[in-house]
Every structure is written in C-alpha cells, then in structure tokens.
Design a protein around this motif. Structure first.
Motif, PDB file in Angstrom:
ATOM      1  N   ARG A  93       0.564  -1.161   0.018  1.00 14.96           N
ATOM      2  CA  ARG A  93      -0.155  -0.013   0.020  1.00 14.96           C
ATOM      3  C   ARG A  93       0.618   1.268  -0.009  1.00 14.96           C
ATOM      4  NH1 ARG A  93      -3.910  -0.014   4.973  1.00 14.96           N
ATOM      5  NH2 ARG A  93      -4.098   2.271   3.979  1.00 14.96           N
ATOM      6  N   ILE A  94       0.396   2.247  -0.585  1.00 16.74           N
ATOM      7  CA  ILE A  94       1.215   3.672  -0.655  1.00 16.74           C
ATOM      8  C   ILE A  94       1.066   4.080   0.705  1.00 16.74           C
ATOM      9  CG2 ILE A  94       1.221   6.079  -1.472  1.00 16.74           C
ATOM     10  CD1 ILE A  94      -0.144   4.947  -4.216  1.00 16.74           C
ATOM     11  N   GLY A  95       2.191   4.587   1.060  1.00 17.39           N
ATOM     12  CA  GLY A  95       2.274   5.141   2.805  1.00 17.39           C
ATOM     13  C   GLY A  95       1.714   6.623   2.665  1.00 17.39           C
ATOM     14  N   ALA A  96       1.745   7.094   4.020  1.00 16.26           N
ATOM     15  CA  ALA A  96       1.305   8.428   4.156  1.00 16.26           C
ATOM     16  C   ALA A  96       2.483   9.078   5.286  1.00 16.26           C
ATOM     17  CB  ALA A  96       0.077   8.408   4.825  1.00 16.26           C
ATOM     18  N   HIS A  97       3.564   9.471   4.507  1.00 15.42           N
ATOM     19  CA  HIS A  97       4.742   9.943   5.403  1.00 15.42           C
ATOM     20  C   HIS A  97       5.380  11.141   4.738  1.00 15.42           C
ATOM     21  CE1 HIS A  97       7.249   7.522   2.584  1.00 15.42           C
ATOM     22  NE2 HIS A  97       6.378   6.784   2.651  1.00 15.42           N
ATOM     23  N   VAL A  98       5.289  11.377   3.361  1.00 21.72           N
ATOM     24  CA  VAL A  98       6.167  12.567   2.938  1.00 21.72           C
ATOM     25  C   VAL A  98       5.142  13.337   2.097  1.00 21.72           C
ATOM     26  CG1 VAL A  98       8.021  13.422   1.543  1.00 21.72           C
ATOM     27  CG2 VAL A  98       8.198  11.396   3.039  1.00 21.72           C
ATOM     28  N   ALA A  99       4.257  14.309   2.214  1.00 23.08           N
ATOM     29  CA  ALA A  99       3.506  14.774   1.683  1.00 23.08           C
ATOM     30  C   ALA A  99       3.980  14.997   0.088  1.00 23.08           C
ATOM     31  CB  ALA A  99       2.911  16.115   1.986  1.00 23.08           C
ATOM     32  N   GLY A 100       3.407  14.956  -0.736  1.00 22.43           N
ATOM     33  CA  GLY A 100       3.608  14.926  -2.440  1.00 22.43           C
ATOM     34  C   GLY A 100       4.604  13.892  -2.976  1.00 22.43           C
ATOM     35  N   HIS A 101       5.096  13.085  -1.930  1.00 24.75           N
ATOM     36  CA  HIS A 101       6.132  11.928  -2.406  1.00 24.75           C
ATOM     37  C   HIS A 101       5.892  10.638  -1.995  1.00 24.75           C
ATOM     38  CE1 HIS A 101       9.029  15.118  -3.614  1.00 24.75           C
ATOM     39  NE2 HIS A 101       8.429  15.987  -2.451  1.00 24.75           N
ATOM     40  N   ASN A 102       4.616  10.330  -1.608  1.00 24.49           N
ATOM     41  CA  ASN A 102       4.463   9.097  -1.120  1.00 24.49           C
ATOM     42  C   ASN A 102       4.254   8.002  -2.247  1.00 24.49           C
ATOM     43  OD1 ASN A 102       3.757   9.581   1.993  1.00 24.49           O
ATOM     44  ND2 ASN A 102       2.172  10.724   1.205  1.00 24.49           N
ATOM     45  N   THR A 103       3.642   8.321  -3.307  1.00 25.98           N
ATOM     46  CA  THR A 103       3.709   7.365  -4.515  1.00 25.98           C
ATOM     47  C   THR A 103       5.118   7.032  -4.952  1.00 25.98           C
ATOM     48  OG1 THR A 103       1.586   8.392  -5.324  1.00 25.98           O
ATOM     49  CG2 THR A 103       2.988   6.816  -6.788  1.00 25.98           C
ATOM     50  N   GLY A 104       5.372   5.617  -5.008  1.00 22.67           N
ATOM     51  CA  GLY A 104       6.569   5.000  -5.390  1.00 22.67           C
ATOM     52  C   GLY A 104       7.427   5.181  -4.370  1.00 22.67           C
ATOM     53  N   SER A 105       7.147   5.075  -3.072  1.00 18.10           N
ATOM     54  CA  SER A 105       8.094   4.932  -1.896  1.00 18.10           C
ATOM     55  C   SER A 105       7.983   3.983  -0.777  1.00 18.10           C
ATOM     56  CB  SER A 105       8.157   6.507  -1.304  1.00 18.10           C
ATOM     57  OG  SER A 105       7.129   7.053  -0.653  1.00 18.10           O
ATOM     58  N   ILE A 106       8.651   4.176  -0.100  1.00 21.60           N
ATOM     59  CA  ILE A 106       8.668   3.337   1.436  1.00 21.60           C
ATOM     60  C   ILE A 106       9.101   4.076   2.192  1.00 21.60           C
ATOM     61  CG2 ILE A 106       9.862   1.377   2.469  1.00 21.60           C
ATOM     62  CD1 ILE A 106      10.373   0.073  -0.003  1.00 21.60           C
ATOM     63  N   GLY A 107       8.577   4.163   3.556  1.00 24.69           N
ATOM     64  CA  GLY A 107       8.680   4.892   4.496  1.00 24.69           C
ATOM     65  C   GLY A 107       9.189   4.165   5.851  1.00 24.69           C
ATOM     66  N   ILE A 108      10.330   4.656   6.429  1.00 26.87           N
ATOM     67  CA  ILE A 108      10.974   3.849   7.636  1.00 26.87           C
ATOM     68  C   ILE A 108      10.921   5.016   8.929  1.00 26.87           C
ATOM     69  CG2 ILE A 108      12.996   2.937   8.538  1.00 26.87           C
ATOM     70  CD1 ILE A 108      13.571   2.133   5.638  1.00 26.87           C
ATOM     71  N   CYS A 109      10.481   4.774   9.887  1.00 24.28           N
ATOM     72  CA  CYS A 109      10.631   5.608  11.047  1.00 24.28           C
ATOM     73  C   CYS A 109      11.449   4.956  12.162  1.00 24.28           C
ATOM     74  CB  CYS A 109       9.083   6.179  11.477  1.00 24.28           C
ATOM     75  SG  CYS A 109       8.945   6.938  12.808  1.00 24.28           S
ATOM     76  N   LEU A 110      12.439   5.869  12.618  1.00 24.83           N
ATOM     77  CA  LEU A 110      12.943   5.215  14.003  1.00 24.83           C
ATOM     78  C   LEU A 110      12.470   6.049  15.202  1.00 24.83           C
ATOM     79  CD1 LEU A 110      14.942   4.717  11.562  1.00 24.83           C
ATOM     80  CD2 LEU A 110      16.949   4.910  13.441  1.00 24.83           C
ATOM     81  N   HIS A 111      12.170   5.277  16.188  1.00 21.31           N
ATOM     82  CA  HIS A 111      11.730   5.879  17.553  1.00 21.31           C
ATOM     83  C   HIS A 111      12.800   6.784  17.931  1.00 21.31           C
ATOM     84  CE1 HIS A 111       9.821   6.812  21.119  1.00 21.31           C
ATOM     85  NE2 HIS A 111      10.820   6.000  21.940  1.00 21.31           N
ATOM     86  N   GLY A 112      12.487   8.068  18.042  1.00 20.78           N
ATOM     87  CA  GLY A 112      13.552   8.878  18.724  1.00 20.78           C
ATOM     88  C   GLY A 112      13.141  10.496  18.542  1.00 20.78           C
ATOM     89  N   LEU A 113      13.922  11.431  19.534  1.00 26.36           N
ATOM     90  CA  LEU A 113      13.827  12.739  19.180  1.00 26.36           C
ATOM     91  C   LEU A 113      15.161  13.569  19.258  1.00 26.36           C
ATOM     92  CD1 LEU A 113      12.257  15.422  18.949  1.00 26.36           C
ATOM     93  CD2 LEU A 113      11.726  15.320  21.543  1.00 26.36           C
ATOM     94  N   GLU A 114      15.793  13.003  20.192  1.00 31.10           N
ATOM     95  CA  GLU A 114      17.096  13.601  20.422  1.00 31.10           C
ATOM     96  C   GLU A 114      18.255  12.803  19.674  1.00 31.10           C
ATOM     97  OE1 GLU A 114      17.533  16.576  21.926  1.00 31.10           O
ATOM     98  OE2 GLU A 114      15.334  16.563  22.628  1.00 31.10           O
ATOM     99  N   GLU A 115      19.176  13.587  19.086  1.00 32.78           N
ATOM    100  CA  GLU A 115      20.111  12.757  18.188  1.00 32.78           C
ATOM    101  C   GLU A 115      21.044  11.858  18.883  1.00 32.78           C
ATOM    102  OE1 GLU A 115      23.464  13.470  14.675  1.00 32.78           O
ATOM    103  OE2 GLU A 115      22.723  15.374  15.827  1.00 32.78           O
ATOM    104  N   ASP A 116      21.384  12.158  20.173  1.00 29.11           N
ATOM    105  CA  ASP A 116      22.370  11.509  21.027  1.00 29.11           C
ATOM    106  C   ASP A 116      21.633  10.340  21.683  1.00 29.11           C
ATOM    107  OD1 ASP A 116      21.053  12.936  22.754  1.00 29.11           O
ATOM    108  OD2 ASP A 116      22.941  13.522  23.813  1.00 29.11           O
TER     109      ASP A 116
END
Length: 244
Positions: A64-87
């Motif tokens: 299924r097409i994702g919903a993670h990058v507005a205008g760029h979801n078609t033809g893409s895969i979305g990966i999310c890592l849990h976290g906020l602070e870089e370190d």
C-alpha cells in the motif's frame, strides 16, 4: 532477524523519519498507528518502525502507498526510527536501519534512493545523520554494501593505503578540475569505457559518467555515476595491477 519482501508496486525512493519522541511508552508501532488514526488516517503511515532495541516492526502493508511525505508518497517506502534527540538513538537502531536498507537496496538492483523527510519539508526529521549512517552519496545512493544479504562484492582493496582523504573527493556529472582529470586518467588505464580512451579534459560529462558506470558494473558496485572513496581505491588498485 527481519527479512524484506519486495512489493508488487513500483518503488524508487525510501524516505527516512524519526518519531519525535523519546518516551519509552511510545516505542512501538501501535502507538504511531493510534496517533495517525487520531488524525483521521486509515492507520500508520510508515511501512517500517525501528524500536530502540533494534526491533524492526511492520506498519502499513508494503504493497500500500504510505502516508509519510506529502507529495512524495507514491513510489516510496517509509521508515521511522523511534527517537527525538540525536544522541539518544541507539547503535541497535542504526544497525537494523543499515540491514533493512541494505536489503531494500539489493532488492532494487542497488538503484534505490534514500532520502530524509527534511529534504522536502520544513522539518528537522530525521534529526540523526542518516547520510553518514547509510554511507550515502550526494544523490542518496548507498555507496558501501553492509547487509549480509546484499549480493555486492568488493574487491580486496585496503581501506587505508596511505592516501589522504582529500585524494578521494566525491565527484559527479558536472564537476570540473584536476580531480576529474585524474579520474579520467585512471578510467583510461583501467580500460573501463569499452576500450575507448576518454579525453582527459577535467570535465565530468556524459562519456566519463558512462565509463564510471561501466567500471562499477565490472566490480558489482552500485550503478550511479557518483565517484566515492572505494571507487577511487578500485581504480588505483587496477592501475597498480597493470603496472606490476
């Protein structure tokens, strides 16, 4: 260990994200699913979620097409890592990210582009240095194989051979200068361009790009024309072998 299965739909880009939370209670794809449903979506917009312990969870079905990058979801895969602070991202997360992206890259003939959400949106997401983690070139292609399932083979070329980092500049179509001349000389010495000598003019044009791609095909490297350190090492090793 997670195993990637290539979807039936066309995919050309993998987008990287972070969840904007370091709260341990949020470290699960089910939480993201609930957040996205609260926005009125059908469910989680990411295809994969990587927990702090490195566990890769599946989110939206990969076909299924994702919903993670507005205008760029078609033809893409979305990966999310849990976290906020870089370190506060973990080694386990980055190892899982490299393994997953290596599998994705191999499934698409090493031609997958990997980009961060912040490249197309006014966001800091992802906050970690994804280019460094994945060893990406300036166009978003993985330059070094690191997945155990990645079929790429690198020749036995030393990572350090006494040359300075400046001796291995990243080059691409449109670049000019002495480094391009040196590249063209090495390509000619390797006979990489169908046995035809390139004009050593210091201009990275179409023929030089074709020669780089052909060299990479010969050594099973990723097929973009961008030249990075191990491409230089491959050419220098070839030059030394011919001189021996």
């Amino acid at each position: 260990m997670f195993h990637f299965a290539k979807p039936a739909r066309t995919v050309h880009t993998t987008w990287l994200h972070c969840s904007a939370s370091d709260n341990p209670k949020h470290d699960d794809v089910s939480v993201i699913d609930a957040w996205h449903k609260a926005r009125g979506w059908s469910g989680v917009g990411y295809h994969f979620f990587i927990k702090k312990d490195g566990t890769v969870q599946t989110g939206r079905p990969i076909n299924r097409i994702g919903a993670h990058v507005a205008g760029h979801n078609t033809g893409s895969i979305g990966i999310c890592l849990h976290g906020l602070e870089e370190d506060r991202f973990t080694k386990a997360q980055f190892e899982s990210l490299r393994d997953l992206c290596g599998q994705i890259n191999a499934a698409y003939g090493l031609q997958m582009r990997f980009r961060g959400h912040k490249e197309v949106a006014a966001k800091a997401c992802p906050v970690f240095d994804y280019r460094k983690v994945l060893a990406l070139d300036r166009k978003g292609f993985i330059t070094e194989p690191f997945s155990r399932r990645d079929p790429v083979r690198l020749e036995a070329i030393p990572e350090t051979d006494g040359a300075a980092k400046a001796d291995y500049p990243e080059l691409d179509v449109g670049d000019r200068g002495d480094a391009v001349k040196r590249l063209q000389e090495l390509l000619n010495a390797a006979g990489a361009f169908m046995g035809v000598d390139l004009k050593v003019d210091g201009i990275f044009g179409g023929q030089t790009a074709e020669a780089v791609v052909e060299l990479k095909q010969e050594y099973d490297l990723y097929p973009s024309p961008v030249v990075v350190a191990h491409v230089w090492r491959t050419l220098i090793a070839a030059e030394k072998a011919q001189a021996a």
